[in-house]
Enzyme design. Structure first.
Site, mmCIF file in Angstrom:
data_model
loop_
_atom_site.group_PDB
_atom_site.id
_atom_site.type_symbol
_atom_site.label_atom_id
_atom_site.label_comp_id
_atom_site.label_asym_id
_atom_site.label_seq_id
_atom_site.Cartn_x
_atom_site.Cartn_y
_atom_site.Cartn_z
ATOM 1 N N HIS A 50 1.746 4.382 -2.915
ATOM 2 C CA HIS A 50 1.821 5.839 -2.714
ATOM 3 C C HIS A 50 3.198 6.367 -3.119
ATOM 4 C CE1 HIS A 50 -1.972 6.718 -0.761
ATOM 5 N NE2 HIS A 50 -1.788 5.859 0.210
ATOM 6 N N HIS B 217 0.833 -1.210 0.000
ATOM 7 C CA HIS B 217 0.000 0.000 0.000
ATOM 8 C C HIS B 217 0.869 1.264 0.000
ATOM 9 C CE1 HIS B 217 -3.726 2.298 0.949
ATOM 10 N NE2 HIS B 217 -2.862 3.112 1.534
ATOM 11 N N GLU B 218 1.761 1.359 0.973
ATOM 12 C CA GLU B 218 2.609 2.555 1.054
ATOM 13 C C GLU B 218 3.524 2.627 -0.166
ATOM 14 O OE1 GLU B 218 1.809 4.777 3.129
ATOM 15 O OE2 GLU B 218 0.489 3.516 4.349
ATOM 16 N N GLU C 44 -4.702 7.723 -3.400
ATOM 17 C CA GLU C 44 -5.177 6.470 -2.820
ATOM 18 C C GLU C 44 -5.427 5.415 -3.912
ATOM 19 O OE1 GLU C 44 -4.898 6.094 0.287
ATOM 20 O OE2 GLU C 44 -6.133 4.368 0.835
HETATM 21 ZN ZN ZN Z 1 -3.295 5.233 1.628
#
Ligand code: ZN
Length: 500
Positions: free
Chosen positions: A268, A264-265, A294
């Site tokens: 980003h 997830h990170e 996101e």
């Molecule tokens: Zn996020």
């Protein structure tokens, strides 16, 4: 110096100040010694204020005003016009709130966060309620200062997702509810549930860390332009060109937080690492919006990281990292377990099917509060009703209900919808990537993420902030936001997993 050069000279200074506070913030959330925290907080506040003053200065106002003169504007390139558009909007928004109002809000929020932390521990909604009432009241005042057409909530939403409105959100939410609430019911009542006991056990820290590094490497995160560290609440932070840092955590009794947190990170971070370096120090050296940001993390975490295709390649690495846990567990079994659907009280633990329900609930409640149609004292009851309606469960107390998230105590009303938009944007982008890239599924099975990452780089990351969210989506996919992509994705995937 031309006017554009003057504008960018101002932005460069603001960027340097922001780099300084970003580095301080990273340090505060990772390695800062406890005794250093008081002075650090003051220094952080001081430099943030300098940046705020710079971004609201009369000098910057003059430059922006001159740039908006029709003759000047006409002579600019497309990129330069976009710079003026972004700078003008940010400046007007920052100047809309009088400094005394801003100060009052900041003091309230700092107190409110503290009170909320205590109130949550004691499950004491009434102790926190007066602060939330004050936050709602000041947010409504803020909305009128920003200005809006139809709905005061839109003025707050604009701060997180440029161009989005509550009317549009309702149109998007409608089909999601109609399709996915009954679908969730079918999963629970008729679905063949996966065996999830295999996900529990002991997971050595070292092995988790190694696997997180591997995961980040596979998705193309550049370790020469960043680093991975441990923290309590994982985050990604851009400190400047060539320095985008990610963090994760390593609980000893499960490993999905660290692995999927890293995906997830990492998603980003790919976005931040892919911003156009030649536009640094200009208003365009930035992500488009929180929702688009996101979409990048959710795509890597879920559409790639939890897909059958990518796990065909990656699962052997997971087995190798934790041989005691997975040596005798098949890929199919793991794939089903890591995609378990289970309505939970807590948003951050929600699966792909139920996640958006948590967001709809918060949006509907906060929008009603801002419009003055819902009193804070009625909030817990309404919260629980909606949980029952969407997820079929009810929190036993307010701690795991209305008190669970930091957003309201932090004064961030209007933030939640960007989480849902991220999921929807991701599905729409991914569908387009699948049609642009030949046999993307086969490539994922081989662990070949390069074409997908390159596609994201070209179409999204390298665009910086040239376009508004809706414009970028249309430019890339040829269509307006359509929740049908997400609905189809979820139904296809989970009908398979649950043998429906
Ligand atoms: Zn996020």
């Amino acid at each position: 110096m031309s006017l554009i050069e003057e504008l960018n000279a101002q932005y460069k200074e603001i960027e340097y100040l922001n780099n300084a506070t970003a580095l301080m913030a990273w340090d505060m959330r990772t390695y800062l010694p406890e005794k250093g925290s008081d002075e650090r907080a003051e220094a952080y506040g001081y430099i943030s204020t300098l940046a705020f003053k710079k971004s609201t200065s009369q000098e910057l106002g003059r430059i922006i005003e001159e740039l908006n003169g029709s003759e000047v504007l006409q002579s600019l390139s497309d990129d330069e016009k976009a710079m003026v558009r972004v700078a003008t909007k940010s400046y007007r928004r920052a100047r809309a709130l009088p400094p005394e109002f801003y100060q009052k809000f900041m003091v309230l929020v700092a107190k409110s966060e503290h009170v909320w932390e205590e109130a949550r521990k004691r499950n004491d909604f009434n102790g926190f309620a007066p602060y939330l009432e004050e936050i709602v009241s000041l947010s409504r005042e803020g909305a009128s200062l920003y200005g809006y057409d139809e709905n005061p909530y839109d003025a707050l939403l604009e701060g997180y997702e440029e161009g989005m409105t509550s009317k549009r959100l309702r149109e998007i939410i409608q089909p999601l509810k109609e399709e996915l609430v009954p679908f969730l019911k079918r999963i629970i009542e008729n679905g063949k549930a996966p065996e999830t006991g295999i996900m529990k056990g002991k997971f050595p820290r070292k092995a988790q860390e190694k696997l997180s590094y591997k995961a980040l490497k596979f998705i193309g995160y550049d370790f020469e332009a960043g680093r991975l560290d441990e923290t309590v609440h994982p985050f990604t932070i851009g400190v400047g060109v060539g320095d985008v840092r990610v963090t994760t955590k390593y609980p000893p009794d499960e490993f999905t937080s660290s692995l999927y947190g890293s995906f997830h990170e990492g998603g980003h971070a790919l976005y931040e690492q892919g911003l156009p370096a030649d536009l640094s120090g200009t208003p365009l050296y930035s992500a488009v919006s929180l929702g688009i940001h996101e979409s990048q993390s959710r795509m890597i975490e879920n559409m790639v990281g939890r897909s059958k295709e990518f796990l065909t390649f990656f699962y052997p690495h997971i087995q190798k990292a934790f041989p005691n846990n997975f040596k005798n567990v098949s890929m199919k079994k793991f794939y089903r377990a890591v995609n378990e659907v289970s309505p939970s009280l807590i948003r951050i633990e929600a699966d792909e099917v139920t996640y958006n329900f948590h967001i709809m609930l918060r949006f509907e409640l906060e929008e009603a509060m801002i419009r003055g149609e819902l009193e804070v004292c009625d909030l817990p009851r309404r919260w629980n009703d909606k949980m029952k309606e969407y997820l079929g469960i009810e929190p036993p107390d307010n701690r795991d209900g209305v008190l669970q998230d930091v957003h309201w105590p932090s004064g961030m009303i209007g933030y939640f919808p960007s989480y849902m938009l991220g999921n929807l944007y991701a599905a729409q982008f991914y569908a387009k990537a699948e049609s642009d890239i030949k046999r993307l599924d086969k490539r994922l099975e081989r662990g070949d993420l390069k074409p997908l990452i390159e596609w994201l780089r070209v179409n999204i990351h390298s665009q910086g902030r040239r376009y508004e969210p809706a414009e970028l989506l249309k430019k890339v996919t040829g269509r307006d936001l359509d929740p049908g992509y997400f609905i189809k994705y979820v139904k296809d995937k989970y009908s398979g997993i649950y043998s429906l």
